[in-house]
Design an enzyme around this catalytic site. Structure first.
Site, PDB file in Angstrom:
ATOM      1  N   LYS A 122       0.632  -1.097   0.106  1.00  0.00           N
ATOM      2  CA  LYS A 122       0.060   0.034  -0.178  1.00  0.00           C
ATOM      3  C   LYS A 122       1.030   1.188   0.140  1.00  0.00           C
ATOM      4  O   LYS A 122       0.702   2.275  -0.613  1.00  0.00           O
ATOM      5  CB  LYS A 122      -0.917   0.016   1.405  1.00  0.00           C
ATOM      6  CG  LYS A 122      -2.090  -1.156   0.957  1.00  0.00           C
ATOM      7  CD  LYS A 122      -2.853  -1.274   2.238  1.00  0.00           C
ATOM      8  CE  LYS A 122      -3.878  -2.553   2.143  1.00  0.00           C
ATOM      9  NZ  LYS A 122      -4.453  -3.067   3.377  1.00  0.00           N
ATOM     10  N   GLN A 129      -5.126  -2.065   9.229  1.00  0.00           N
ATOM     11  CA  GLN A 129      -5.047  -3.271   8.796  1.00  0.00           C
ATOM     12  C   GLN A 129      -5.592  -4.347   9.682  1.00  0.00           C
ATOM     13  O   GLN A 129      -5.070  -4.494  10.858  1.00  0.00           O
ATOM     14  CB  GLN A 129      -3.497  -3.477   8.563  1.00  0.00           C
ATOM     15  CG  GLN A 129      -3.038  -4.541   7.796  1.00  0.00           C
ATOM     16  CD  GLN A 129      -3.716  -4.804   6.498  1.00  0.00           C
ATOM     17  OE1 GLN A 129      -3.331  -3.672   5.653  1.00  0.00           O
ATOM     18  NE2 GLN A 129      -4.132  -5.747   6.048  1.00  0.00           N
ATOM     19  N   ASP A 163     -11.617   2.204   3.506  1.00  0.00           N
ATOM     20  CA  ASP A 163     -12.154   0.888   3.239  1.00  0.00           C
ATOM     21  C   ASP A 163     -13.551   0.743   2.906  1.00  0.00           C
ATOM     22  O   ASP A 163     -13.921  -0.451   2.667  1.00  0.00           O
ATOM     23  CB  ASP A 163     -11.601   0.011   4.600  1.00  0.00           C
ATOM     24  CG  ASP A 163     -10.373  -0.960   4.310  1.00  0.00           C
ATOM     25  OD1 ASP A 163     -10.010  -0.957   3.180  1.00  0.00           O
ATOM     26  OD2 ASP A 163      -9.661  -1.165   5.404  1.00  0.00           O
TER      27      ASP A 163
END
Ligand code: NDP
Length: 290
Positions: free
Chosen positions: A54, A98, A123
């Site tokens: 990422k 995460q 997200d």
């Protein structure tokens, strides 16, 4: 082999290129680079690889990025305080925690994710964004299923009027996938572990999305001739003493009947990070009133 193989690389590159163009527009217009903060708690090796990828994608697109590494023993209060700090940081437009969290924090996962301000929730997991998606409003939507939609569109696979069968109903893949397909006017069937006669249902699908988490679960006899098969699964298995990544679809068998199919690795996985870049830029644009 008859199916057209949909390689994620090609589609991911197009999504990233679009994100780069938009990020450059933001920089030119506002003098600010869209920013992403990724929080990782503990040292799960797979998570570390994802986070590194990422960051790499942010660097590639010249986005501002922050990596927050917290030790395994971080408390709920410390993690929440960090999220609050990033919520208030004007340079950060997107925040991602995460997953999975270490065992001691796993029970607080919902609270932690809900602490991220909806406008920074790249997200698309915050209940506000989930709700907006389900009522068909424009919002930040989960990266993997949104990437699948973008890929289908770029590959000119007709979603409107198609019968789409989603296998899996998780909050991060199956449910948002079904909602996004519905928004695009597919007729959607969602299957799960209690579904009866799964094969009969999948055999009527024009599009199958497999998000089950079982290696080679979708076999050739479950696929209608010419159907599109999207494999979201990422399973780590041992083959001849070696660790290998395989999907939820028996690729060799299904590609004999499908019209188009995604491989694993090299398929949907690559779209997820590209969509994260897209969402970070979209979040920045929303926050900066562009
Ligand atoms: P979950 O374990 O949360 O969900 C799996 C779903 O599959 C559940 O809804 C479950 O049903 C259903 N299921 C399990 N067994 C069966 C069965 N025998 N028949 C029908 N349905 C069944 O997984 P995720 O959604 O998080 O992930 C799915 C896969 O996608 C995993 O392999 C994961 O690694 C991968 N993944 C890939 C990403 C990417 O970037 N490519 C991103 C995220 C995930 P029930 O609800 O009834 O239990």
């Amino acid at each position: 082999m008859s199916a057209k193989i949909l390689y994620g690389k090609e589609f991911a590159a197009r999504i990233k290129e679009e994100a780069r163009r938009e990020a450059d527009e933001v920089k030119r217009g506002k003098g600010i680079a869209p920013g992403l903060a990724v929080i990782i708690v503990g040292s799960d090796p797979a998570s570390e690889v994802y986070v590194r990828n990422k960051q790499k994608a942010c660097d590639e697109l010249a986005l501002y990025s922050v990596k927050v590494e917290l030790p395994e023993e971080t408390s709920r209060e410390e993690l929440i305080a960090k999220i609050d700090e990033l919520n208030d940081d004007e340079k950060v437009h997107g925040i991602l925690v995460q997953l999975p969290l270490p065992r001691s924090l796993a029970k607080h996962e919902a609270e932690v994710l809900n602490r991220i301000r909806p406008e920074k929730d790249v997200d698309g997991f915050h209940p506000m964004n989930v709700g907006r998606l389900s009522i068909g409003e424009r919002t930040l939507t989960p990266c993997t299923p949104t990437g699948v939609i973008r890929m289908l569109e770029m590959a000119n696979i007709k979603i409107d009027g198609a019968h789409a069968v989603v296998i899996g109903r998780s909050n991060i893949v199956g449910k948002p996938m079904a909602n996004l397909l519905l928004q695009k006017n597919a007729t959607v069937t969602v299957c799960h572990s209690h579904t009866k006669n799964l094969k009969e249902i999948t055999r009527t699908a024009d599009i199958i999305v497999a998000a089950v988490g079982h290696p080679k679960f979708v076999t050739a006899d479950m696929v209608k001739d010419g159907a599109t098969v999207i494999d979201v699964g990422i399973n780590r298995v041992m083959v001849g003493g070696e660790r290998k990544l395989v999907g939820d679809v028996d690729f060799d068998g299904a590609s004999e009947v499908a019209g188009a199919i995604t491989p694993v690795p090299g398929g949907v996985g690559l779209l997820t990070i590209a969509m994260l870049m897209h969402n970070t830029v979209a979040a920045a644009k929303m926050q900066l009133g562009i």
